[in-house]
Design an enzyme around this catalytic site. Structure first.
Site, PDB file in Angstrom:
ATOM      1  N   ARG A 375       0.830  -1.205   0.000  1.00  0.00           N
ATOM      2  CA  ARG A 375       0.000   0.000   0.000  1.00  0.00           C
ATOM      3  C   ARG A 375       0.865   1.256   0.000  1.00  0.00           C
ATOM      4  O   ARG A 375       0.451   2.310  -0.474  1.00  0.00           O
ATOM      5  CB  ARG A 375      -0.916  -0.024   1.226  1.00  0.00           C
ATOM      6  CG  ARG A 375      -1.976   1.058   1.232  1.00  0.00           C
ATOM      7  CD  ARG A 375      -2.748   1.051   2.527  1.00  0.00           C
ATOM      8  NE  ARG A 375      -3.844   0.106   2.509  1.00  0.00           N
ATOM      9  CZ  ARG A 375      -4.181  -0.667   3.522  1.00  0.00           C
ATOM     10  NH1 ARG A 375      -3.471  -0.651   4.629  1.00  0.00           N
ATOM     11  NH2 ARG A 375      -5.196  -1.487   3.442  1.00  0.00           N
ATOM     12  N   VAL A 497      -9.511   1.392  -4.650  1.00  0.00           N
ATOM     13  CA  VAL A 497      -8.864   0.101  -4.410  1.00  0.00           C
ATOM     14  C   VAL A 497      -7.830   0.190  -3.290  1.00  0.00           C
ATOM     15  O   VAL A 497      -7.440   1.264  -2.862  1.00  0.00           O
ATOM     16  CB  VAL A 497      -8.212  -0.439  -5.703  1.00  0.00           C
ATOM     17  CG1 VAL A 497      -9.247  -0.609  -6.789  1.00  0.00           C
ATOM     18  CG2 VAL A 497      -7.106   0.495  -6.188  1.00  0.00           C
ATOM     19  N   GLU A 498      -7.395  -0.992  -2.821  1.00  0.00           N
ATOM     20  CA  GLU A 498      -6.437  -1.137  -1.716  1.00  0.00           C
ATOM     21  C   GLU A 498      -6.903  -0.394  -0.471  1.00  0.00           C
ATOM     22  O   GLU A 498      -6.110   0.233   0.238  1.00  0.00           O
ATOM     23  CB  GLU A 498      -5.028  -0.678  -2.138  1.00  0.00           C
ATOM     24  CG  GLU A 498      -4.348  -1.650  -3.086  1.00  0.00           C
ATOM     25  CD  GLU A 498      -2.853  -1.438  -3.178  1.00  0.00           C
ATOM     26  OE1 GLU A 498      -2.319  -0.602  -2.433  1.00  0.00           O
ATOM     27  OE2 GLU A 498      -2.220  -2.116  -3.986  1.00  0.00           O
ATOM     28  N   GLY A 499      -8.187  -0.460  -0.195  1.00  0.00           N
ATOM     29  CA  GLY A 499      -8.767   0.230   0.953  1.00  0.00           C
ATOM     30  C   GLY A 499      -9.356   1.553   0.515  1.00  0.00           C
ATOM     31  O   GLY A 499      -8.625   2.491   0.224  1.00  0.00           O
TER      32      GLY A 499
END
Length: 816
Positions: A375, A497-499
């Protein structure tokens, strides 16, 4: 008079001792000594009062005494209000490490810790790869062709990426990878951000997925088989985590596996029967090996007496029976490979679990430990890279685009947008590179990873908006010439995306940071879970001293009674002092929120978000200071540095003010506000004058423009795709010669020396040559310059029915 003197001495000495967190004994001694002095000087009232306070501190300071009457009462109260931490939350909290985020939570950041981690130069191998291989890959991209004609990267580009091992940047050289540092990986992705599809395609295999999980947890057999094949592109990986009912709440995945025995390749094999449905899986349509997260159950208790074994990760080859893969989603604005994966009763041997049978049930821990690094790199690097290109494109376009007889870059409305764009790009560059540097120094930045993912992708969205605005019609007309429109359309992907950013801002930044970065909360929660009164006593009374210390530091900082650290450059000292001040205020507010709201704080997401905003802006400002502390500033960079830090500190302060305005306990808010802001707000939005200078610098051929557009594809050679950044840079180098000639022609037309009907620049130039106003050489230069300008301003047009996918259903328009 004596009473007043003792009060002043007591107040000053107490603040000094509390700010240093000297402990209870010095404060206790102070009151007893001053009480004795007061009694000796016949100031009976204050003398007795100070002795009573001193004796109370003595009693509270005696561990054996307070543990029998005070600590048990505090412990019972804490058990009632403390939030419950689930096992999955505990694993997430324990993953990663605490570094600068912990310093900001401390209320007195130690700048030497940050500055000691120097950001080294790239190795010769890394620099050569960034300069050459990345430029070649970028030159093979055409966003329109990729997005509208192929819906894929060109075949020759895929071959080049595999051959040059772009997919093996994080894989060690011993397995055939490049073994790059996190900083080099980030630099590569920033340069490849010229095209969203290219950046994502390279970024994902080097982020969270089979490669990283195998390196950290794989068996030797798994590493030796897969890592060389992942490095050279023989295997394309994807990782199946999210699904229709499990996105941000990844722990709730309903995909299951059941331990069982079945025949596999002619032998009875202990394995797992999987049933799953995954969505939004990047690279899934072309992946040859799938990393899969699922909940594992052992109903027959073939592995142990535990039936629910928890989240587990396994590798599933594409050709596994029952695996359905290959269909595509259509991500907005960018056709990067993304699609669903499904499976029903798919059997895999137990040895396909990443790390083998010993890692059964360890999937959640594996994921959260790796997620912080991935991240930190991919999406923040993409955001920073986009900012570099946007500065180059927007600065170049606004200088050559003329309206009202002047470049639009000289119009203040445009300058305001350019300054914001430059500032955000500058902040993003510092944040992503120096956070990657932490990874290279062995830190696993869990909370900073959420900060830079959330805030840098949001900055990318805002930079895109400003760039689109200053480009006007040039950017809203799609076609091969449009180098910004498709990327603008794709910005929601970065946000989601990715949280998702809403979740990151509202739940994760402060929600996780408040527990994992706070020096005492995790210890107190552990004492509660273990019912350990002694451990709680040590933690809670240290915590009380910590709160008192931050209160004292906030007041002293707010009154300007502190000195900067000697290690900080004088030009940065005032900003570092501001971070120290706001860090103390933030730490005090964090304790106020946790203490007054307790377990309810989890549900007060707007309050959590405001504290998260303060922490995030302090973190980003620290990264900007670190960058400036390590390198010589170029011309006009000092103005951009101050502009950026002023904006970040203004936002950090605003977060605290908004938090205090909405804290439910109004009495507590009333007490905190004068401690944190004794002189009121201290930070303002940067001045217009600075914004004008920044806009001028990035829209002309200056060292600052070159610094902000480092790590971009800014070269061109015969055979390459068109490079608009290169063309703008060439035009800006000639702009200094062209601008006086523009003005000469404009004045001549105003005087009537050039006929009024000569409206096109080319007509004016020809008239200027004919009248002798321009020399033949000047005229030739201006004609060539204006021809290039016009080509850069030109947009595409198409056949009437070019956009209709099904031309048989196009409406028939008849024209007389």
């Amino acid at each position: 008079m004596i009473t007043l003197l003792i009060l002043v001495i007591t107040a000053g000495a107490t603040l000094w001792l509390l700010a240093r967190e000297a402990g209870a004994k010095p404060v206790m001694s102070l009151f007893l000594v001053l009480g004795t002095v007061a009694l000796f000087l016949h100031a009976w009232v204050i003398g007795v009062l100070w002795w009573l306070i001193g004796i109370t501190l003595v009693v509270c300071g005696l561990k054996n005494v307070r543990r029998h009457w005070l600590t048990p009462r505090l412990f019972n109260l804490f058990k009632q209000v403390a939030p419950r931490v689930s096992e999955t939350e505990r694993i997430a909290l324990e993953a990663g490490t605490v570094f600068w985020d912990g310093e900001l939570f401390s209320g007195r950041p130690q700048w030497n810790r940050l500055f000691d981690q120097r950001c080294d130069d790239f190795t010769e191998e890394e620099q050569a790869f960034i300069d050459h291989q990345c430029s070649v890959a970028a030159s093979m991209c055409n966003a329109w062709e990729i997005s509208r004609e192929r819906a894929d990267l060109p075949e020759e580009l895929w071959a080049y990426l595999k051959r040059e091992r772009f997919f093996g940047m994080i894989i060690p050289k011993q397995y055939g990878g490049l073994g790059f540092s996190a900083r080099a990986q980030s630099a590569v992705l920033q340069k490849l951000s010229i095209d969203e599809t290219l950046m994502v395609t390279v970024g994902v295999p080097n982020s969270l997925g089979p490669g990283e999980l195998l390196m950290k947890y794989g068996t030797e057999e798994q590493k030796n088989h897969y890592l060389p094949r992942l490095a050279d592109g023989r295997e394309i990986p994807c990782f199946g985590l999210t699904g229709p009912r499990a996105g941000s709440d990844a722990t709730s995945i309903p995909d299951i596996g059941q331990v069982c025995r079945r025949m596999f390749k002619g032998k009875e094999t202990l394995g797992i029967a999987l049933t799953f449905e995954k969505r939004w899986i990047t690279l899934a349509p072309i992946a040859t090996v799938v990393g899969l997260a699922f909940r594992l159950f052992d109903p027959e208790k073939l592995l142990s007496d535990i039936e629910d074994r928890g989240i587990t990760c396994a590798l599933v080859p594409r050709d596994t029976d029952g695996l359905s893969i290959g269909r595509r989603h259509h991500p907005i604005g960018s056709p990067f490979m993304n699609g669903p994966i499904r499976g029903k009763d798919v059997f895999i041997p137990l040895d396909w679990v990443i790390g083998g049978p010993d890692m059964v049930g360890q999937g959640w821990r594996m994921l959260v430990e790796c997620l912080s690094i991935g991240r930190c790199i991919t999406l923040p690097s993409g955001s920073s890279g986009e900012g570099r290109y946007l500065v180059g494109h927007a600065g170049g376009y606004t200088r050559i685009r003329r309206q009202f007889n002047q470049p639009v870059a000289d119009m203040e409305g445009v300058q305001e947008a350019l300054a914001r764009l430059a500032s955000r790009a500058y902040i993003a560059q510092a944040a992503v590179m120096h956070t990657a540097n932490m990874i290279d120094h062995g830190i696993k930045p869990a909370v900073p990873s959420v900060i830079i993912k959330t805030h840098l992708t949001e900055m990318a969205r805002q930079m895109m908006i400003d760039a689109m605005d200053v480009h006007g019609g040039r950017a809203v007309t799609l076609g091969p010439r449009n180098y910004i429109g498709l990327a603008f359309a794709a910005t929601p992907v970065l946000i989601t995306v990715e949280g998702a950013n809403i979740m990151g801002r509202s739940l994760m930044i402060f929600g996780q940071g408040a527990i994992r970065c706070h020096p005492y909360v995790l210890k107190e929660l552990a004492a509660k879970d273990q019912d350990d009164l002694i451990a709680f006593d040590g933690a809670v009374f240290s915590h009380i001293g910590f709160v008192a210390g931050n209160g004292a530091r906030s007041l002293l900082h707010g009154l300007g009674l502190t000195r900067p650290a000697s290690s900080i450059d004088a030009t940065l000292a005032s900003h570092a002092r501001a971070i120290d001040r706001l860090s103390s205020g933030f730490a005090l507010c964090a304790d106020a929120a946790m203490g007054s709201l307790g377990s309810q704080l989890k549900r007060r997401e707007m309050l959590s978000a405001r504290l998260g905003d303060t922490l995030s802006n302090l973190y980003l400002a620290s990264m900007v200071i670190k960058q400036a502390n390590e390198r010589a500033l170029v011309e006009e960079e000092h103005g951009l540095l101050n502009f950026s830090l002023d904006r970040l500190l203004y936002n950090a302060e605003k977060g605290l003010i908004d938090f205090l305005a909405n804290l439910p306990n109004r009495a507590l808010a009333t007490i905190l506000k004068p401690l944190i802001f004794p002189l009121g707000r201290r930070h303002q939005i940067p001045s217009d004058q600075v914004a004008r200078r920044i806009a001028q610098a990035i829209s002309t051929d200056t060292p600052l423009r070159h610094r902000l557009t480092e790590l971009t594809w800014d070269t061109w050679q015969e055979g390459d795709r068109e490079n608009p950044l290169y063309r703008y840079n060439c035009l800006l180098r000639d702009q200094a010669r062209a601008e006086p000639l523009y003005k000469k022609l404009q004045k001549a037309q105003s005087r009537g020396d050039i006929p009024a009907h000569k409206l096109h620049p080319e007509q004016r130039i020809e008239a200027g040559i004919a009248s002798g106003l321009l020399s033949a050489e000047e005229g030739e230069f201006m004609i060539a310059f204006e021809t290039e300008v016009l080509d850069m301003l030109t947009v595409d047009d198409f056949d009437f029915d070019a956009f209709a996918l099904d031309k048989h259903h196009s409406s028939a328009h008849h024209f007389e």
